[in-house]
Design a protein around this motif. Structure first.
Motif, PDB file in Angstrom:
ATOM      1  N   VAL A  61       0.827  -1.208   0.000  1.00  0.00           N
ATOM      2  CA  VAL A  61       0.000   0.000   0.000  1.00  0.00           C
ATOM      3  C   VAL A  61       0.864   1.262   0.000  1.00  0.00           C
ATOM      4  O   VAL A  61       0.477   2.296  -0.538  1.00  0.00           O
ATOM      5  N   GLN A  64       1.704   1.681  -3.562  1.00  0.00           N
ATOM      6  CA  GLN A  64       0.470   1.924  -4.310  1.00  0.00           C
ATOM      7  C   GLN A  64      -0.025   3.352  -4.129  1.00  0.00           C
ATOM      8  O   GLN A  64      -0.606   3.943  -5.044  1.00  0.00           O
ATOM      9  N   HIS A  86     -12.650   4.035   0.966  1.00  0.00           N
ATOM     10  CA  HIS A  86     -12.014   2.816   0.474  1.00  0.00           C
ATOM     11  C   HIS A  86     -13.052   1.689   0.502  1.00  0.00           C
ATOM     12  O   HIS A  86     -13.547   1.338   1.568  1.00  0.00           O
ATOM     13  N   ASP A  88     -12.914  -1.659  -1.307  1.00  0.00           N
ATOM     14  CA  ASP A  88     -12.218  -2.901  -1.021  1.00  0.00           C
ATOM     15  C   ASP A  88     -10.801  -2.869  -1.566  1.00  0.00           C
ATOM     16  O   ASP A  88     -10.413  -1.961  -2.310  1.00  0.00           O
ATOM     17  N   GLN A  89     -10.040  -3.853  -1.099  1.00  0.00           N
ATOM     18  CA  GLN A  89      -8.603  -3.878  -1.387  1.00  0.00           C
ATOM     19  C   GLN A  89      -8.179  -5.322  -1.578  1.00  0.00           C
ATOM     20  O   GLN A  89      -8.605  -6.211  -0.838  1.00  0.00           O
ATOM     21  N   THR A 122     -12.343   1.263  -9.883  1.00  0.00           N
ATOM     22  CA  THR A 122     -11.394   0.198  -9.591  1.00  0.00           C
ATOM     23  C   THR A 122     -10.072   0.500 -10.277  1.00  0.00           C
ATOM     24  O   THR A 122     -10.032   0.764 -11.486  1.00  0.00           O
ATOM     25  N   SER A 140      -7.521  -1.644  -5.831  1.00  0.00           N
ATOM     26  CA  SER A 140      -8.392  -0.905  -4.910  1.00  0.00           C
ATOM     27  C   SER A 140      -9.689  -0.555  -5.598  1.00  0.00           C
ATOM     28  O   SER A 140      -9.672  -0.152  -6.765  1.00  0.00           O
TER      29      SER A 140
ATOM     30  N   MET B  59      -6.783   0.194   6.154  1.00  0.00           N
ATOM     31  CA  MET B  59      -5.589  -0.598   5.840  1.00  0.00           C
ATOM     32  C   MET B  59      -4.856  -1.062   7.097  1.00  0.00           C
ATOM     33  O   MET B  59      -4.096  -2.026   7.037  1.00  0.00           O
ATOM     34  N   ARG B  83      -7.466 -10.356   0.221  1.00  0.00           N
ATOM     35  CA  ARG B  83      -8.456  -9.332  -0.143  1.00  0.00           C
ATOM     36  C   ARG B  83      -9.449  -9.102   0.990  1.00  0.00           C
ATOM     37  O   ARG B  83      -9.749 -10.041   1.736  1.00  0.00           O
TER      38      ARG B  83
END
Lengths: 148, 140
Positions: A61, A64, A86, A88-89, A122, A140, B59, B83
């Motif tokens: 991250v 990113q 945010h 989803d990741q 996305t 992301s 995060m 994920r």
């Protein structure tokens, strides 16, 4: 302004190389409550077969981030940062990031959808090392909340 | 709890943990990650965007939730894919903080490929804060 649907398929130039430092790996590892010796102890990491300290799974991250900044700064993108959540990741790994890696990331927008008043963007950031080898892809989905 | 090499079955709980999160943990994560969004350290700003107060970085929650799986595997290199969906913000009380609980369970076993999918249940109290939290791992 709403999110520009023409962002789909857009690719961004590679980010400046990011040199992964041992102390940064340790700092990040402490911040996510990691306790594995491979995150902190160079000898333990090498005994486990790694070139150097291993970064925790969510460390990509940090690299990113620079690509998402490119996306948010896109003049015709229409993404209002104060309305971004945010959604989803995901990380898809070829190998873990280790100290000493010099990484670059390339962002591509793979989807823009509107759902109710919100837009979902996305963005896929492909992270490669100094030899051009794939390390990890960070995906992301950002939810841009519509004006109520 | 079963080790990665032993006979695993779908439904086995392979790790469980509870992590107390306080405001200083958020400040430390902000510094480590470079995410200085004020909703993670200023109640007034958090309230102006409709949150009840300062919330943890998504995060950070994602990062701490996978650690019990890393410890179980013994090596982060065994993680092939990770994920999550951010379903509910984690509000961090300025005085008492909050406790995030993690339960890691075998959801799918692919013995031929030597892989498994571990699903994480990540909660604050009775509320799930991460949805579809899945870790695909190499077992051999």
């Amino acid at each position: 302004m709403s999110v520009n649907p023409a962002l789909v398929g857009r690719e961004f130039p590679p980010t400046e190389p990011y040199l992964v430092g041992r102390e940064k790996v340790r700092e990040f590892a402490r911040a996510v409550f990691a306790t594995s010796p491979v995150n902190f102890d160079v000898d333990a990491a090498r005994e486990a077969g790694h070139a150097d300290l291993v970064a925790p799974p969510t460390f990509p991250v940090v690299i990113q981030e620079a690509t998402l900044a490119q996306l948010l700064a896109e003049p015709d993108g229409g993404i209002d940062f104060s309305r971004v959540v945010h959604g989803d990741q995901q990380f898809a790994y070829t190998r873990p990031i280790v100290a000493g890696d010099e990484l670059i990331a390339r962002l591509a927008v793979t989807g823009v959808k509107t759902l109710g008043g919100n837009a979902m963007v996305t963005a896929e950031s492909t992270i490669t090392d100094q030899d051009g080898e794939h390390v990890v892809t960070a995906i992301s989905t950002l939810v841009v909340r519509g004006e109520a | 709890m079963r080790a990665p090499g032993s006979d695993l079955s779908v439904g086995d709980i392979i790790a469980e943990d509870s992590v107390p999160l306080t405001r200083d943990a958020l400040v430390r994560y902000a510094g480590a990650s470079g995410d200085f969004n004020p909703i993670h350290y200023r109640d007034d700003v958090a309230k102006t965007v409709g949150l009840p107060g300062v919330i943890a970085h998504g995060m950070l929650t994602m990062g701490l939730a996978v650690q019990p799986v890393v410890d179980w595997l013994g090596d982060p290199a065994r993680i092939l894919d990770y994920r999550v969906r951010f379903t509910r913000p984690v509000v961090v009380d300025p005085e008492i903080g909050v406790v995030v609980s993690v339960l890691a369970k075998v959801a799918v076993l692919d013995e031929e490929a030597g892989e498994a999918r571990i699903d994480l249940t990540v909660k604050v109290g009775e509320e799930t804060v991460l949805g579809k939290a899945q870790v695909r791992v190499r077992l051999d």
